[in-house]
Design a protein around this motif. Structure first.
Motif, PDB file in Angstrom:
ATOM      1  N   ASN A 229      65.099  -7.817  95.198  1.00  0.00           N
ATOM      2  CA  ASN A 229      65.285  -8.730  94.081  1.00  0.00           C
ATOM      3  C   ASN A 229      66.379  -9.729  94.444  1.00  0.00           C
ATOM      4  N   VAL A 230      66.192 -11.002  94.120  1.00  0.00           N
ATOM      5  CA  VAL A 230      67.195 -12.011  94.480  1.00  0.00           C
ATOM      6  C   VAL A 230      68.533 -11.766  93.792  1.00  0.00           C
ATOM      7  N   HIS A 231      68.525 -11.044  92.678  1.00  0.00           N
ATOM      8  CA  HIS A 231      69.774 -10.768  91.958  1.00  0.00           C
ATOM      9  C   HIS A 231      70.418  -9.450  92.392  1.00  0.00           C
ATOM     10  N   ARG A 232      69.716  -8.683  93.226  1.00  0.00           N
ATOM     11  CA  ARG A 232      70.253  -7.427  93.761  1.00  0.00           C
ATOM     12  C   ARG A 232      69.885  -7.363  95.244  1.00  0.00           C
ATOM     13  N   SER A 233      70.396  -8.315  95.997  1.00  0.00           N
ATOM     14  CA  SER A 233      69.988  -8.452  97.400  1.00  0.00           C
ATOM     15  C   SER A 233      70.558  -7.365  98.306  1.00  0.00           C
ATOM     16  N   ASP A 234      71.449  -6.508  97.786  1.00  0.00           N
ATOM     17  CA  ASP A 234      72.049  -5.451  98.593  1.00  0.00           C
ATOM     18  C   ASP A 234      71.142  -4.241  98.760  1.00  0.00           C
ATOM     19  N   THR A 235      69.984  -4.217  98.086  1.00  0.00           N
ATOM     20  CA  THR A 235      69.129  -3.039  98.125  1.00  0.00           C
ATOM     21  C   THR A 235      67.664  -3.418  98.011  1.00  0.00           C
ATOM     22  N   LEU A 236      66.810  -2.549  98.522  1.00  0.00           N
ATOM     23  CA  LEU A 236      65.386  -2.608  98.209  1.00  0.00           C
ATOM     24  C   LEU A 236      65.172  -1.717  96.996  1.00  0.00           C
ATOM     25  N   GLU A 237      64.081  -1.919  96.283  1.00  0.00           N
ATOM     26  CA  GLU A 237      63.789  -1.125  95.103  1.00  0.00           C
ATOM     27  C   GLU A 237      62.301  -1.180  94.809  1.00  0.00           C
ATOM     28  N   MET A 238      61.861  -0.332  93.902  1.00  0.00           N
ATOM     29  CA  MET A 238      60.473  -0.378  93.459  1.00  0.00           C
ATOM     30  C   MET A 238      60.284  -1.623  92.597  1.00  0.00           C
ATOM     31  N   PRO A 239      59.113  -2.255  92.669  1.00  0.00           N
ATOM     32  CA  PRO A 239      58.882  -3.421  91.806  1.00  0.00           C
ATOM     33  C   PRO A 239      58.818  -2.998  90.343  1.00  0.00           C
ATOM     34  N   GLY A 240      59.233  -3.907  89.470  1.00  0.00           N
ATOM     35  CA  GLY A 240      59.191  -3.620  88.044  1.00  0.00           C
ATOM     36  C   GLY A 240      60.029  -4.597  87.267  1.00  0.00           C
ATOM     37  N   GLY A 241      60.131  -4.348  85.971  1.00  0.00           N
ATOM     38  CA  GLY A 241      60.915  -5.229  85.116  1.00  0.00           C
ATOM     39  C   GLY A 241      60.776  -4.859  83.659  1.00  0.00           C
TER      40      GLY A 241
ATOM     41  N   PHE B 155      47.777   1.133  95.795  1.00  0.00           N
ATOM     42  CA  PHE B 155      47.365  -0.244  96.058  1.00  0.00           C
ATOM     43  C   PHE B 155      45.872  -0.384  95.791  1.00  0.00           C
ATOM     44  N   LYS B 156      45.510  -1.447  95.098  1.00  0.00           N
ATOM     45  CA  LYS B 156      44.103  -1.714  94.785  1.00  0.00           C
ATOM     46  C   LYS B 156      43.611  -2.950  95.531  1.00  0.00           C
ATOM     47  N   SER B 157      44.323  -4.082  95.388  1.00  0.00           N
ATOM     48  CA  SER B 157      43.896  -5.321  96.039  1.00  0.00           C
ATOM     49  C   SER B 157      45.029  -6.334  96.047  1.00  0.00           C
ATOM     50  N   GLY B 158      44.824  -7.386  96.833  1.00  0.00           N
ATOM     51  CA  GLY B 158      45.781  -8.486  96.883  1.00  0.00           C
ATOM     52  C   GLY B 158      46.511  -8.562  98.208  1.00  0.00           C
ATOM     53  N   GLU B 159      47.212  -9.651  98.373  1.00  0.00           N
ATOM     54  CA  GLU B 159      48.047  -9.887  99.562  1.00  0.00           C
ATOM     55  C   GLU B 159      49.501  -9.910  99.113  1.00  0.00           C
ATOM     56  N   ILE B 160      50.334  -9.093  99.764  1.00  0.00           N
ATOM     57  CA  ILE B 160      51.734  -9.065  99.332  1.00  0.00           C
ATOM     58  C   ILE B 160      52.421 -10.385  99.654  1.00  0.00           C
ATOM     59  N   ARG B 161      53.270 -10.792  98.717  1.00  0.00           N
ATOM     60  CA  ARG B 161      54.054 -12.015  98.872  1.00  0.00           C
ATOM     61  C   ARG B 161      55.243 -11.945  97.914  1.00  0.00           C
ATOM     62  N   PRO B 162      56.369 -12.545  98.280  1.00  0.00           N
ATOM     63  CA  PRO B 162      57.505 -12.574  97.359  1.00  0.00           C
ATOM     64  C   PRO B 162      57.251 -13.556  96.217  1.00  0.00           C
ATOM     65  N   ALA B 163      57.954 -13.372  95.118  1.00  0.00           N
ATOM     66  CA  ALA B 163      57.859 -14.261  93.959  1.00  0.00           C
ATOM     67  C   ALA B 163      59.072 -15.181  93.948  1.00  0.00           C
ATOM     68  N   GLU B 164      58.821 -16.465  93.976  1.00  0.00           N
ATOM     69  CA  GLU B 164      59.899 -17.448  94.023  1.00  0.00           C
ATOM     70  C   GLU B 164      60.866 -17.244  92.860  1.00  0.00           C
ATOM     71  N   GLY B 165      62.142 -17.146  93.192  1.00  0.00           N
ATOM     72  CA  GLY B 165      63.175 -16.967  92.179  1.00  0.00           C
ATOM     73  C   GLY B 165      63.354 -15.543  91.690  1.00  0.00           C
ATOM     74  N   GLU B 166      62.497 -14.620  92.150  1.00  0.00           N
ATOM     75  CA  GLU B 166      62.592 -13.240  91.667  1.00  0.00           C
ATOM     76  C   GLU B 166      62.752 -12.244  92.806  1.00  0.00           C
ATOM     77  N   THR B 167      61.843 -12.289  93.787  1.00  0.00           N
ATOM     78  CA  THR B 167      61.930 -11.380  94.934  1.00  0.00           C
ATOM     79  C   THR B 167      62.021 -12.194  96.223  1.00  0.00           C
ATOM     80  N   SER B 168      62.914 -11.777  97.098  1.00  0.00           N
ATOM     81  CA  SER B 168      63.065 -12.473  98.374  1.00  0.00           C
ATOM     82  C   SER B 168      62.320 -11.763  99.503  1.00  0.00           C
ATOM     83  N   GLU B 169      61.940 -10.515  99.267  1.00  0.00           N
ATOM     84  CA  GLU B 169      61.241  -9.728 100.293  1.00  0.00           C
ATOM     85  C   GLU B 169      60.333  -8.711  99.610  1.00  0.00           C
ATOM     86  N   VAL B 170      59.123  -8.554 100.156  1.00  0.00           N
ATOM     87  CA  VAL B 170      58.157  -7.573  99.663  1.00  0.00           C
ATOM     88  C   VAL B 170      57.545  -6.903 100.879  1.00  0.00           C
TER      89      VAL B 170
END
Length: 192
Positions: free
Chosen positions: A61-73, A122-137
């Motif tokens: 998460n761009v606001h918690r760049s010190d760690t990886l985490e499970m996606p959510g909100g 996982f069901k479908s899709g291509e992983i990608r970061p979300a601008e302004g929210e996630t910097s790495e996926v």
């Protein structure tokens, strides 16, 4: 609306005005006058999502760049837990998932946050970061040897460890008036 409700609305329109004045009262809390405050808890969801290689989906998460985490909100007003987890995972990672169950419920008493953790695949899709929210996926293998380097915040780490070998919690989602069961996750144990 039900047929009966539609019929009543039609009859009401035919009759015209039935009253000159109306007043609406609201029930007050049984607590002392002036001491009731509406709840301020925030409900969040996150997902322990695996792919066919057994790797776990993590985000930075761009606001918690010190760690990886499970996606959510945060669960939005009027949204079910399932709708929220599907939306959050798609927004943050670009993928769709199938849910299996709930592996834990956690509370941050300082911020009044309740967090519900789902497990899914996982069901479908291509992983990608979300601008302004996630910097790495990424999908990666997690084990007891590398979890401290990947997930540096203890409260995120414990949620992942609980989801690795889950004891699923029962969960029901339903509508009322009339009662309609929408979804139920059964209690089950998974053994590796």
């Amino acid at each position: 609306m039900s047929d009966l409700h539609q019929e009543a609305k039609k009859k009401r329109a035919e009759l015209g005005e039935l009253f000159i004045e109306s007043q609406q009262d609201f029930l007050l809390s049984t607590a002392e006058e002036g001491s009731y405050y509406p709840p301020k808890h925030i409900v969040t969801v996150s997902g322990y999502i695996t792919n066919d290689r057994g790797e776990v989906l993590l985000v930075r998460n761009v606001h918690r760049s010190d760690t990886l985490e499970m996606p959510g909100g945060q669960v939005e007003e009027g949204e079910t837990l399932e709708e929220a987890i599907h939306r959050e995972i798609f927004e943050e990672t670009g993928i769709a998932v199938d849910l299996i169950g709930i592996t834990g419920i956690y509370q941050n008493v300082s911020n009044l946050i309740i967090s519900v953790v789902f497990r899914g695949i996982f069901k479908s899709g291509e992983i990608r970061p979300a601008e302004g929210e996630t910097s790495e996926v990424l999908f990666t293998h997690i084990n007891y040897e590398n979890i401290n380097q990947l997930i540096t915040r203890p409260h995120f780490r414990s949620r992942v460890l609980d989801a690795v070998s889950p004891n699923y919690l029962p969960f029901e989602a339903f509508k009322v008036r009339p009662y309609e069961l929408i979804r139920r996750y059964e209690v089950k144990k998974e053994f590796s």
